[in-house]
Design a protein around this motif. Structure first.
Motif, PDB file in Angstrom:
ATOM      1  N   SER A 219       0.843  -1.196   0.000  1.00 29.86           N
ATOM      2  CA  SER A 219       0.000   0.000   0.000  1.00 29.86           C
ATOM      3  C   SER A 219       0.875   1.242   0.000  1.00 29.86           C
ATOM      4  O   SER A 219       2.081   1.179   0.231  1.00 29.86           O
ATOM      5  CB  SER A 219      -0.914   0.011   1.240  1.00 29.86           C
ATOM      6  N   ASP A 220       0.256   2.376  -0.272  1.00 31.83           N
ATOM      7  CA  ASP A 220       0.997   3.639  -0.295  1.00 31.83           C
ATOM      8  C   ASP A 220       1.451   4.066   1.099  1.00 31.83           C
ATOM      9  O   ASP A 220       2.366   4.851   1.251  1.00 31.83           O
ATOM     10  CB  ASP A 220       0.121   4.754  -0.890  1.00 31.83           C
ATOM     11  N   SER A 221       0.782   3.511   2.111  1.00 31.51           N
ATOM     12  CA  SER A 221       1.045   3.983   3.472  1.00 31.51           C
ATOM     13  C   SER A 221       2.397   3.533   4.008  1.00 31.51           C
ATOM     14  O   SER A 221       3.053   4.263   4.739  1.00 31.51           O
ATOM     15  CB  SER A 221      -0.055   3.492   4.409  1.00 31.51           C
ATOM     16  N   GLY A 222       2.818   2.316   3.649  1.00 33.51           N
ATOM     17  CA  GLY A 222       4.080   1.796   4.162  1.00 33.51           C
ATOM     18  C   GLY A 222       4.129   1.734   5.678  1.00 33.51           C
ATOM     19  O   GLY A 222       5.177   1.925   6.295  1.00 33.51           O
ATOM     20  N   LEU A 223       2.967   1.462   6.299  1.00 32.02           N
ATOM     21  CA  LEU A 223       2.898   1.490   7.761  1.00 32.02           C
ATOM     22  C   LEU A 223       3.561   0.280   8.382  1.00 32.02           C
ATOM     23  O   LEU A 223       3.597  -0.802   7.802  1.00 32.02           O
ATOM     24  CB  LEU A 223       1.436   1.556   8.207  1.00 32.02           C
ATOM     25  N   HIS A 224       4.067   0.478   9.586  1.00 32.87           N
ATOM     26  CA  HIS A 224       4.626  -0.623  10.368  1.00 32.87           C
ATOM     27  C   HIS A 224       3.928  -0.667  11.720  1.00 32.87           C
ATOM     28  O   HIS A 224       3.493   0.357  12.244  1.00 32.87           O
ATOM     29  CB  HIS A 224       6.133  -0.448  10.563  1.00 32.87           C
ATOM     30  N   SER A 225       3.861  -1.868  12.286  1.00 34.64           N
ATOM     31  CA  SER A 225       3.278  -2.031  13.610  1.00 34.64           C
ATOM     32  C   SER A 225       4.194  -1.393  14.653  1.00 34.64           C
ATOM     33  O   SER A 225       5.400  -1.255  14.446  1.00 34.64           O
ATOM     34  CB  SER A 225       3.095  -3.514  13.924  1.00 34.64           C
ATOM     35  N   GLN A 226       3.607  -1.027  15.802  1.00 44.16           N
ATOM     36  CA  GLN A 226       4.408  -0.477  16.884  1.00 44.16           C
ATOM     37  C   GLN A 226       5.016  -1.577  17.765  1.00 44.16           C
ATOM     38  O   GLN A 226       5.675  -1.291  18.747  1.00 44.16           O
ATOM     39  CB  GLN A 226       3.570   0.472  17.733  1.00 44.16           C
ATOM     40  N   SER A 227       4.798  -2.840  17.393  1.00 46.79           N
ATOM     41  CA  SER A 227       5.405  -3.938  18.135  1.00 46.79           C
ATOM     42  C   SER A 227       6.916  -3.964  17.894  1.00 46.79           C
ATOM     43  O   SER A 227       7.413  -3.392  16.914  1.00 46.79           O
ATOM     44  CB  SER A 227       4.785  -5.278  17.721  1.00 46.79           C
ATOM     45  N   GLU A 228       7.650  -4.668  18.788  1.00 46.71           N
ATOM     46  CA  GLU A 228       9.115  -4.697  18.676  1.00 46.71           C
ATOM     47  C   GLU A 228       9.578  -5.362  17.380  1.00 46.71           C
ATOM     48  O   GLU A 228      10.570  -4.949  16.787  1.00 46.71           O
ATOM     49  CB  GLU A 228       9.737  -5.446  19.875  1.00 46.71           C
ATOM     50  N   ARG A 229       8.873  -6.384  16.971  1.00 42.36           N
ATOM     51  CA  ARG A 229       9.253  -7.111  15.750  1.00 42.36           C
ATOM     52  C   ARG A 229       8.022  -7.392  14.900  1.00 42.36           C
ATOM     53  O   ARG A 229       6.909  -7.454  15.411  1.00 42.36           O
ATOM     54  CB  ARG A 229       9.945  -8.435  16.111  1.00 42.36           C
ATOM     55  N   GLU A 230       8.277  -7.564  13.600  1.00 46.13           N
ATOM     56  CA  GLU A 230       7.212  -7.911  12.671  1.00 46.13           C
ATOM     57  C   GLU A 230       7.635  -9.133  11.866  1.00 46.13           C
ATOM     58  O   GLU A 230       8.824  -9.330  11.594  1.00 46.13           O
ATOM     59  CB  GLU A 230       6.947  -6.770  11.687  1.00 46.13           C
ATOM     60  N   LYS A 231       6.657  -9.942  11.515  1.00 46.64           N
ATOM     61  CA  LYS A 231       6.912 -11.097  10.661  1.00 46.64           C
ATOM     62  C   LYS A 231       5.867 -11.097   9.553  1.00 46.64           C
ATOM     63  O   LYS A 231       4.671 -11.180   9.809  1.00 46.64           O
ATOM     64  CB  LYS A 231       6.829 -12.409  11.468  1.00 46.64           C
ATOM     65  N   PHE A 232       6.337 -10.998   8.304  1.00 42.87           N
ATOM     66  CA  PHE A 232       5.442 -11.050   7.149  1.00 42.87           C
ATOM     67  C   PHE A 232       5.668 -12.369   6.416  1.00 42.87           C
ATOM     68  O   PHE A 232       6.738 -12.598   5.853  1.00 42.87           O
ATOM     69  CB  PHE A 232       5.707  -9.868   6.207  1.00 42.87           C
ATOM     70  N   PHE A 233       4.666 -13.234   6.458  1.00 43.09           N
ATOM     71  CA  PHE A 233       4.778 -14.526   5.773  1.00 43.09           C
ATOM     72  C   PHE A 233       4.583 -14.392   4.265  1.00 43.09           C
ATOM     73  O   PHE A 233       5.050 -15.222   3.510  1.00 43.09           O
ATOM     74  CB  PHE A 233       3.762 -15.518   6.349  1.00 43.09           C
ATOM     75  N   ARG A 234       3.859 -13.355   3.854  1.00 41.40           N
ATOM     76  CA  ARG A 234       3.651 -13.055   2.430  1.00 41.40           C
ATOM     77  C   ARG A 234       3.001 -14.217   1.676  1.00 41.40           C
ATOM     78  O   ARG A 234       3.354 -14.487   0.524  1.00 41.40           O
ATOM     79  CB  ARG A 234       4.968 -12.639   1.769  1.00 41.40           C
ATOM     80  N   PHE A 235       2.100 -14.921   2.339  1.00 42.97           N
ATOM     81  CA  PHE A 235       1.355 -15.978   1.647  1.00 42.97           C
ATOM     82  C   PHE A 235       0.399 -15.349   0.643  1.00 42.97           C
ATOM     83  O   PHE A 235      -0.099 -14.249   0.838  1.00 42.97           O
ATOM     84  CB  PHE A 235       0.558 -16.822   2.645  1.00 42.97           C
ATOM     85  N   LYS A 236       0.130 -16.075  -0.435  1.00 46.66           N
ATOM     86  CA  LYS A 236      -0.863 -15.638  -1.400  1.00 46.66           C
ATOM     87  C   LYS A 236      -2.255 -15.986  -0.874  1.00 46.66           C
ATOM     88  O   LYS A 236      -2.411 -16.899  -0.067  1.00 46.66           O
ATOM     89  CB  LYS A 236      -0.609 -16.304  -2.743  1.00 46.66           C
ATOM     90  N   LYS A 237      -3.240 -15.262  -1.361  1.00 48.96           N
ATOM     91  CA  LYS A 237      -4.609 -15.448  -0.873  1.00 48.96           C
ATOM     92  C   LYS A 237      -5.076 -16.899  -1.001  1.00 48.96           C
ATOM     93  O   LYS A 237      -5.730 -17.435  -0.110  1.00 48.96           O
ATOM     94  CB  LYS A 237      -5.572 -14.528  -1.633  1.00 48.96           C
ATOM     95  N   GLN A 238      -4.713 -17.552  -2.124  1.00 48.16           N
ATOM     96  CA  GLN A 238      -5.169 -18.938  -2.319  1.00 48.16           C
ATOM     97  C   GLN A 238      -4.546 -19.910  -1.318  1.00 48.16           C
ATOM     98  O   GLN A 238      -5.115 -20.953  -1.033  1.00 48.16           O
ATOM     99  CB  GLN A 238      -4.902 -19.418  -3.758  1.00 48.16           C
ATOM    100  N   GLN A 239      -3.384 -19.528  -0.758  1.00 49.16           N
ATOM    101  CA  GLN A 239      -2.748 -20.377   0.245  1.00 49.16           C
ATOM    102  C   GLN A 239      -3.471 -20.339   1.586  1.00 49.16           C
ATOM    103  O   GLN A 239      -3.242 -21.197   2.436  1.00 49.16           O
ATOM    104  CB  GLN A 239      -1.285 -19.959   0.445  1.00 49.16           C
ATOM    105  N   THR A 240      -4.342 -19.333   1.781  1.00 49.72           N
ATOM    106  CA  THR A 240      -5.097 -19.238   3.035  1.00 49.72           C
ATOM    107  C   THR A 240      -6.428 -19.976   2.958  1.00 49.72           C
ATOM    108  O   THR A 240      -7.207 -19.946   3.903  1.00 49.72           O
ATOM    109  CB  THR A 240      -5.351 -17.759   3.404  1.00 49.72           C
ATOM    110  N   LYS A 241      -6.687 -20.621   1.829  1.00 46.79           N
ATOM    111  CA  LYS A 241      -7.941 -21.355   1.645  1.00 46.79           C
ATOM    112  C   LYS A 241      -7.698 -22.859   1.707  1.00 46.79           C
ATOM    113  O   LYS A 241      -6.560 -23.325   1.631  1.00 46.79           O
ATOM    114  CB  LYS A 241      -8.569 -20.970   0.305  1.00 46.79           C
TER     115      LYS A 241
END
Length: 292
Positions: free
Chosen positions: A34-56
């Motif tokens: 997204s244009d926002s490029g926001l990050h969580s305020q938590s100490e660490r972040e983990k992005f698994f970057r799964f595709k939508k079909q992998q969540t089904k």
């Protein structure tokens, strides 16, 4: 994707950093999406970057990766939001045995489908606490049964930091400029995903009746979703394009709430609407359906 207005960010902000180390994990999406490029305020972040079909479906590859991650981190507590994350973690935690697991239920009808009830019946073990965001949601869950009961389901009402919001909210003139609204019109506004449960089509039709008597009014619906095209088509075919605006999703849209003369919630069902609290804090009059 991360939105600073999301409840999980409020929860993270409330956890003292000297007592808790928090990792925010996202199954899909990333700040680059997204244009926002926001990050969580938590100490660490983990992005698994799964595709939508992998969540089904069975989600086996997703569960394998998430399971490995949780095993390596040895979490003391896991908090899930929404059904899909809860469904995955409830199955994984049979093997991971994370001692404290919490699922936050935001919506009514999340567990109306039979297979969801069945999954809950088999995988909701004593390690889990279910947090309902309102007493209405709590009552709904306990009526569902299949593992939900008054012992494992508690209510923590949604809340906002009103002082923090008011220190950041845009003044009326600036908010209207952001939304390309003039200062003379009476503006009805709402914020929410353009999905059927939000009842936006009924809001537009109600506005249309008012507009036939008074051309000095406008309606703005901030949010995006699968019904955006359908709503825009109705607006165009009924000659409302000069009066009704769909600007799409806006990051931290709550900061623009002072642009409205009246906030309208047209939902057909609600767990507990945070945006109503935000409108109240901003002292904007509210018209809302009596649901949830």
């Amino acid at each position: 994707n991360i939105r600073l207005s999301d409840l999980q960010e409020e929860i993270i902000a409330a956890l003292p950093v000297e007592d808790f180390e928090v990792i925010s994990a996202y199954l899909t999406g990333s700040p680059e999406d997204s244009d926002s490029g926001l990050h969580s305020q938590s100490e660490r972040e983990k992005f698994f970057r799964f595709k939508k079909q992998q969540t089904k479906g069975l989600r086996l590859s997703l569960m394998w990766e998430l399971g490995k991650f949780c095993h390596a981190e040895q979490f003391d507590i896991v908090i899930t939001h929404r059904f899909k994350a809860f469904d995955i973690m409830s199955k994984l935690n049979i093997f991971l045995a994370i001692p404290h697991a919490i699922n936050v239920v935001h919506n009514l009808d999340d567990f109306s489908r039979f297979y969801r009830k069945l999954n809950t019946f088999f995988f909701l073990n004593p390690r889990w606490t279910i947090v309902a965001v309102s007493q209405t949601v709590n009552n709904y869950l306990c009526s569902v049964g299949y593992g939900f009961n008054k012992k494992n389901t508690i209510t923590i009402n949604n809340a906002i930091d009103a002082d923090k919001l008011l220190s950041r909210i845009y003044p009326r003139e600036k908010a209207r400029k952001q939304l390309a609204l003039d200062n003379k019109s009476f503006v009805f506004g709402t914020i929410g995903r353009t999905v059927s449960v939000k009842g936006h089509i009924y809001l537009i039709k109600a506005f249309e009746q008012l507009y036939s008597h008074n051309k000095n009014i406008k309606l703005i619906i901030i949010g995006d979703g699968k019904l955006t095209t359908e709503l825009q088509q109705y607006i165009d075919t009924h000659g409302l394009h000069n009066a009704v605006s769909l600007p799409g999703a806006i990051v931290d849209a709550k900061l623009l709430i002072a642009a409205f003369d009246c906030f309208v919630l047209s939902s057909l069902a609600e767990g507990f609407s945070l945006v109503i609290l935000e409108a109240m804090a901003a002292k904007v009059p509210i018209v809302a359906t009596r649901v949830g």
